[in-house]
Write a protein that holds these residues in place. Structure first.
Motif, PDB file in Angstrom:
ATOM      1  N   ASN A 130       0.852  -1.189   0.000  1.00 47.99           N
ATOM      2  CA  ASN A 130       0.000   0.000   0.000  1.00 47.99           C
ATOM      3  C   ASN A 130       0.884   1.234   0.000  1.00 47.99           C
ATOM      4  OD1 ASN A 130      -2.743  -1.143   0.256  1.00 47.99           O
ATOM      5  ND2 ASN A 130      -1.988  -1.904   2.218  1.00 47.99           N
ATOM      6  N   LEU A 131       0.543   2.201  -0.833  1.00 49.53           N
ATOM      7  CA  LEU A 131       1.288   3.447  -0.926  1.00 49.53           C
ATOM      8  C   LEU A 131       0.343   4.597  -0.601  1.00 49.53           C
ATOM      9  CD1 LEU A 131       3.655   5.304  -1.798  1.00 49.53           C
ATOM     10  CD2 LEU A 131       2.832   5.076  -4.156  1.00 49.53           C
ATOM     11  N   LEU A 132       0.767   5.449   0.305  1.00 49.53           N
ATOM     12  CA  LEU A 132       0.008   6.651   0.634  1.00 49.53           C
ATOM     13  C   LEU A 132       0.797   7.875   0.194  1.00 49.53           C
ATOM     14  CD1 LEU A 132      -2.285   8.260   1.958  1.00 49.53           C
ATOM     15  CD2 LEU A 132      -1.101   7.975   4.161  1.00 49.53           C
ATOM     16  N   VAL A 133       0.185   8.702  -0.631  1.00 50.85           N
ATOM     17  CA  VAL A 133       0.815   9.933  -1.107  1.00 50.85           C
ATOM     18  C   VAL A 133       0.332  11.092  -0.235  1.00 50.85           C
ATOM     19  CG1 VAL A 133       1.124  11.502  -3.055  1.00 50.85           C
ATOM     20  CG2 VAL A 133       0.908   9.028  -3.456  1.00 50.85           C
ATOM     21  N   THR A 134       1.250  11.634   0.564  1.00 48.13           N
ATOM     22  CA  THR A 134       0.955  12.811   1.392  1.00 48.13           C
ATOM     23  C   THR A 134       2.075  13.829   1.192  1.00 48.13           C
ATOM     24  OG1 THR A 134       2.111  11.998   3.367  1.00 48.13           O
ATOM     25  CG2 THR A 134      -0.183  11.349   3.118  1.00 48.13           C
ATOM     26  N   SER A 135       2.419  14.041  -0.065  1.00 46.19           N
ATOM     27  CA  SER A 135       3.622  14.804  -0.409  1.00 46.19           C
ATOM     28  C   SER A 135       3.427  16.315  -0.363  1.00 46.19           C
ATOM     29  CB  SER A 135       4.116  14.391  -1.800  1.00 46.19           C
ATOM     30  OG  SER A 135       3.050  14.288  -2.719  1.00 46.19           O
ATOM     31  N   GLY A 136       2.243  16.776   0.014  1.00 47.23           N
ATOM     32  CA  GLY A 136       2.048  18.194   0.244  1.00 47.23           C
ATOM     33  C   GLY A 136       2.008  19.022  -1.030  1.00 47.23           C
ATOM     34  N   SER A 137       2.308  20.293  -0.877  1.00 49.63           N
ATOM     35  CA  SER A 137       2.209  21.219  -1.999  1.00 49.63           C
ATOM     36  C   SER A 137       3.417  22.132  -2.046  1.00 49.63           C
ATOM     37  CB  SER A 137       0.918  22.053  -1.889  1.00 49.63           C
ATOM     38  OG  SER A 137       0.857  22.712  -0.638  1.00 49.63           O
ATOM     39  N   HIS A 138       3.551  22.832  -3.144  1.00 49.90           N
ATOM     40  CA  HIS A 138       4.631  23.805  -3.294  1.00 49.90           C
ATOM     41  C   HIS A 138       4.033  25.140  -3.711  1.00 49.90           C
ATOM     42  CE1 HIS A 138       4.066  22.118  -7.373  1.00 49.90           C
ATOM     43  NE2 HIS A 138       4.363  23.337  -7.791  1.00 49.90           N
TER      44      HIS A 138
ATOM     45  N   GLU B  13      -7.927  15.296  -3.690  1.00 50.48           N
ATOM     46  CA  GLU B  13      -9.187  15.935  -4.053  1.00 50.48           C
ATOM     47  C   GLU B  13     -10.325  15.086  -3.492  1.00 50.48           C
ATOM     48  OE1 GLU B  13     -10.379  17.782  -8.136  1.00 50.48           O
ATOM     49  OE2 GLU B  13     -11.316  15.799  -8.025  1.00 50.48           O
ATOM     50  N   THR B  14     -11.020  15.644  -2.515  1.00 54.94           N
ATOM     51  CA  THR B  14     -12.091  14.926  -1.839  1.00 54.94           C
ATOM     52  C   THR B  14     -13.436  15.575  -2.173  1.00 54.94           C
ATOM     53  OG1 THR B  14     -11.786  16.292   0.142  1.00 54.94           O
ATOM     54  CG2 THR B  14     -10.546  14.234   0.032  1.00 54.94           C
ATOM     55  N   VAL B  15     -14.465  15.258  -1.403  1.00 55.72           N
ATOM     56  CA  VAL B  15     -15.798  15.795  -1.640  1.00 55.72           C
ATOM     57  C   VAL B  15     -16.182  16.718  -0.486  1.00 55.72           C
ATOM     58  CG1 VAL B  15     -18.241  15.228  -1.893  1.00 55.72           C
ATOM     59  CG2 VAL B  15     -16.511  13.793  -2.992  1.00 55.72           C
ATOM     60  N   ASP B  16     -16.642  17.924  -0.810  1.00 55.33           N
ATOM     61  CA  ASP B  16     -17.122  18.843   0.218  1.00 55.33           C
ATOM     62  C   ASP B  16     -18.387  18.279   0.855  1.00 55.33           C
ATOM     63  OD1 ASP B  16     -19.067  21.310   0.892  1.00 55.33           O
ATOM     64  OD2 ASP B  16     -16.982  21.939   1.173  1.00 55.33           O
ATOM     65  N   MET B  17     -18.430  18.243   2.181  1.00 51.94           N
ATOM     66  CA  MET B  17     -19.511  17.572   2.878  1.00 51.94           C
ATOM     67  C   MET B  17     -20.850  18.299   2.756  1.00 51.94           C
ATOM     68  SD  MET B  17     -18.389  18.247   6.853  1.00 51.94           S
ATOM     69  CE  MET B  17     -19.585  17.073   7.473  1.00 51.94           C
ATOM     70  N   PHE B  18     -20.846  19.544   2.324  1.00 50.69           N
ATOM     71  CA  PHE B  18     -22.100  20.282   2.181  1.00 50.69           C
ATOM     72  C   PHE B  18     -22.530  20.413   0.727  1.00 50.69           C
ATOM     73  CE2 PHE B  18     -20.347  21.870   6.220  1.00 50.69           C
ATOM     74  CZ  PHE B  18     -21.372  21.459   7.055  1.00 50.69           C
ATOM     75  N   SER B  19     -21.614  20.843  -0.134  1.00 54.05           N
ATOM     76  CA  SER B  19     -21.982  21.083  -1.531  1.00 54.05           C
ATOM     77  C   SER B  19     -21.931  19.823  -2.379  1.00 54.05           C
ATOM     78  CB  SER B  19     -21.054  22.131  -2.146  1.00 54.05           C
ATOM     79  OG  SER B  19     -19.734  21.607  -2.303  1.00 54.05           O
ATOM     80  N   GLY B  20     -21.151  18.822  -1.956  1.00 52.92           N
ATOM     81  CA  GLY B  20     -20.964  17.626  -2.769  1.00 52.92           C
ATOM     82  C   GLY B  20     -19.975  17.815  -3.893  1.00 52.92           C
ATOM     83  N   GLU B  21     -19.404  19.021  -4.007  1.00 55.57           N
ATOM     84  CA  GLU B  21     -18.424  19.283  -5.060  1.00 55.57           C
ATOM     85  C   GLU B  21     -17.066  18.707  -4.679  1.00 55.57           C
ATOM     86  OE1 GLU B  21     -18.320  23.471  -5.574  1.00 55.57           O
ATOM     87  OE2 GLU B  21     -20.368  23.599  -6.375  1.00 55.57           O
ATOM     88  N   ARG B  22     -16.288  18.376  -5.692  1.00 58.20           N
ATOM     89  CA  ARG B  22     -14.933  17.873  -5.448  1.00 58.20           C
ATOM     90  C   ARG B  22     -14.011  19.058  -5.189  1.00 58.20           C
ATOM     91  NH1 ARG B  22     -14.621  12.629  -5.779  1.00 58.20           N
ATOM     92  NH2 ARG B  22     -12.386  12.796  -5.393  1.00 58.20           N
ATOM     93  N   VAL B  23     -13.231  18.970  -4.121  1.00 55.15           N
ATOM     94  CA  VAL B  23     -12.402  20.094  -3.692  1.00 55.15           C
ATOM     95  C   VAL B  23     -11.053  19.588  -3.194  1.00 55.15           C
ATOM     96  CG1 VAL B  23     -14.338  21.573  -3.039  1.00 55.15           C
ATOM     97  CG2 VAL B  23     -13.366  20.017  -1.354  1.00 55.15           C
ATOM     98  N   VAL B  24     -10.056  20.457  -3.260  1.00 56.91           N
ATOM     99  CA  VAL B  24      -8.792  20.254  -2.560  1.00 56.91           C
ATOM    100  C   VAL B  24      -8.813  21.221  -1.385  1.00 56.91           C
ATOM    101  CG1 VAL B  24      -6.285  20.406  -2.649  1.00 56.91           C
ATOM    102  CG2 VAL B  24      -7.546  19.548  -4.623  1.00 56.91           C
ATOM    103  N   ASN B  25      -8.945  20.683  -0.194  1.00 57.90           N
ATOM    104  CA  ASN B  25      -9.065  21.514   1.009  1.00 57.90           C
ATOM    105  C   ASN B  25      -7.743  21.421   1.764  1.00 57.90           C
ATOM    106  OD1 ASN B  25     -10.158  23.140   2.956  1.00 57.90           O
ATOM    107  ND2 ASN B  25     -11.963  21.870   3.296  1.00 57.90           N
ATOM    108  N   ALA B  26      -6.804  22.274   1.375  1.00 54.25           N
ATOM    109  CA  ALA B  26      -5.427  22.174   1.866  1.00 54.25           C
ATOM    110  C   ALA B  26      -5.262  22.870   3.208  1.00 54.25           C
ATOM    111  CB  ALA B  26      -4.459  22.756   0.832  1.00 54.25           C
TER     112      ALA B  26
END
Length: 421
Positions: free
Chosen positions: A103-111, A280-293
């Motif tokens: 299993n590989l988990l990517v948590t490499s963050g952002s720049h 990129e997950t799902v916003d719990m209210f709008s249902g839209e796909r978001v990156v919530n950094a």
């Protein structure tokens, strides 16, 4: 039967939350953490506190150097992931190793994103993403009479606040109409801008930087639309971030603004998960796909990913925006669906006091609290966050919540009263 090998790329909030979640399930399975940053393990939340001299360098740490040994983790620090072969389930690393994974988990963050304007190659231009960045900014302040910050989002405004505390003559430039566009509305942002100007900060919103000026390879100023020039000998670029996913090029993984994941934090590739700034997950209210950094969601997503990797099926309930900061000791918080589009199903209750520079804005879907923005005082931010996140009303109606700070005693009495009905 051999234990599964879990590999985690990234050693910040999401990665370490995953380590701890896996270890709660399995004390002995092999875990390898790969991070292009060397020790120490540190919190990005502490960067601007270090620049402000509120904490020392060690004050940014979130784990000690013995952490990996205690957690029975092989830590490859200062080592970058170069590429991933999802068919062979192997990762090529910058130290020459090829590491196999189950299993590989990517948590490499952002720049940090550098806007495409002339002059970004000049010296004394910094981002504020890593502890190295923070140290360089701290050291450079002594040689700068004037400092500029491009971008007044959460990172940018925290940098500005730190620079004020260091006594720097500061200019902040934001292309959006007001500061903190992702966490404050125009009226509340105007309160913050007023506080910044009173502290001597030059605030320019609604304009783009068009050129970085220099002399002898060092930055001397920022030119904006219309030709105005703001002198500086130090520039902090806070114009946005992008996920660190170059090592996944060629894998075919589904990616939009981030790596698209399902409710278990799984990507489109078997055995590969993602969490934190890259997901990129799902916003719990709008249902839209978001990156919530944001830090809290990185912790939550990392925990969910770790549990699922360890075989404990656990769904992620969805992403929820939450930003908390302060500007010149004035606290600002925005939680959940705090800024809904007009004309929808939401109702807004708002109380403002311009004299005291305070605002309390609550957003309801029927009688359910779904968002909040607080300026100047937020003693009940934790209570409101709990109500929004758990989607419970605690029998308290909008009329109870909107006018003023709510205490836990009020909540508990309401629960007790409801239980007797």
């Amino acid at each position: 039967m051999s234990k599964q090998h879990h590999v985690i790329i990234g050693a910040s909030a999401a990665g370490l939350a995953a380590v701890e979640a896996i270890r709660k399930v399995d004390k002995d399975c092999p875990i390898t953490v790969v991070s292009k940053e060397p020790l120490p393990l540190y919190s990005r939340v502490g960067l601007t506190h270090f620049i402000a001299r509120e904490v020392g360098y060690d004050g940014m740490r979130m784990r000690d150097d013995d952490y990996f040994d205690r957690m029975k983790v092989r830590g490859l620090m200062g080592v970058a992931a170069l590429s991933v072969d999802p068919t062979a389930r192997r990762i090529a690393l910058s130290n020459g190793e090829n590491v196999a994974y189950d299993n590989l988990l990517v948590t490499s963050g952002s720049h940090a994103v550098m806007p495409p304007i002339p002059g970004t190659n000049l010296q004394s231009i910094y981002t504020c993403i890593t502890n190295v960045d923070a140290k360089r900014i701290d050291e450079a302040i002594a040689g700068a009479n004037e400092v500029a910050v491009i971008g007044a989002g959460l990172i940018g405004i925290q940098v500005v606040d730190a620079l004020i505390r260091r006594g720097c003559k500061t200019t902040v430039i934001e292309q959006m109409p007001h500061v903190m566009p992702a966490m404050a509305d125009a009226v509340s942002a105007a309160m913050m801008e007023d506080e910044l100007r009173k502290a001597g900060v030059t605030v320019r919103c609604g304009v783009r930087a068009t050129e970085l000026l220099g002399k002898d390879s060092h930055i001397t100023g920022v030119k904006v639309e219309g030709g105005e020039v703001f002198p500086c000998q130090l520039l902090v670029m806070a114009a946005g971030v992008a996920p660190n996913v170059d090592f996944l090029n060629g894998t075919g993984v589904k990616m939009n603004r981030g790596l698209a994941v399902d409710a278990c934090q799984r990507t489109s590739l078997d055995g590969i998960y993602a969490a934190g700034d890259v997901a990129e997950t799902v916003d719990m209210f709008s249902g839209e796909r978001v990156v919530n950094a944001i830090w809290p969601e990185a912790l939550n997503q990392g925990r969910i990913a770790g549990l699922n990797m360890a075989g404990v099926a656990t769904p992620y309930e969805g992403s929820m925006a939450m930003n908390v900061t302060s500007v010149l000791q004035t606290p600002v918080a925005s939680i959940g669906a705090w800024n809904p589009q007009s004309g929808g199903r939401y109702q807004i209750r708002e109380v403002r006091d311009d004299r005291r520079q305070t605002c309390r804005k609550l957003v309801f879907d029927g009688e359910q609290l779904v968002g909040a923005m607080l300026v100047g005082t937020f003693e009940d931010a934790g209570i409101l966050h709990n109500m929004i996140r758990t989607r419970k009303t605690f029998t308290l109606k909008p009329d109870h919540l909107a006018p003023a700070t709510v205490r836990w005693g009020t909540v508990l009495r309401a629960i007790h009263k409801a239980g007797r009905v």
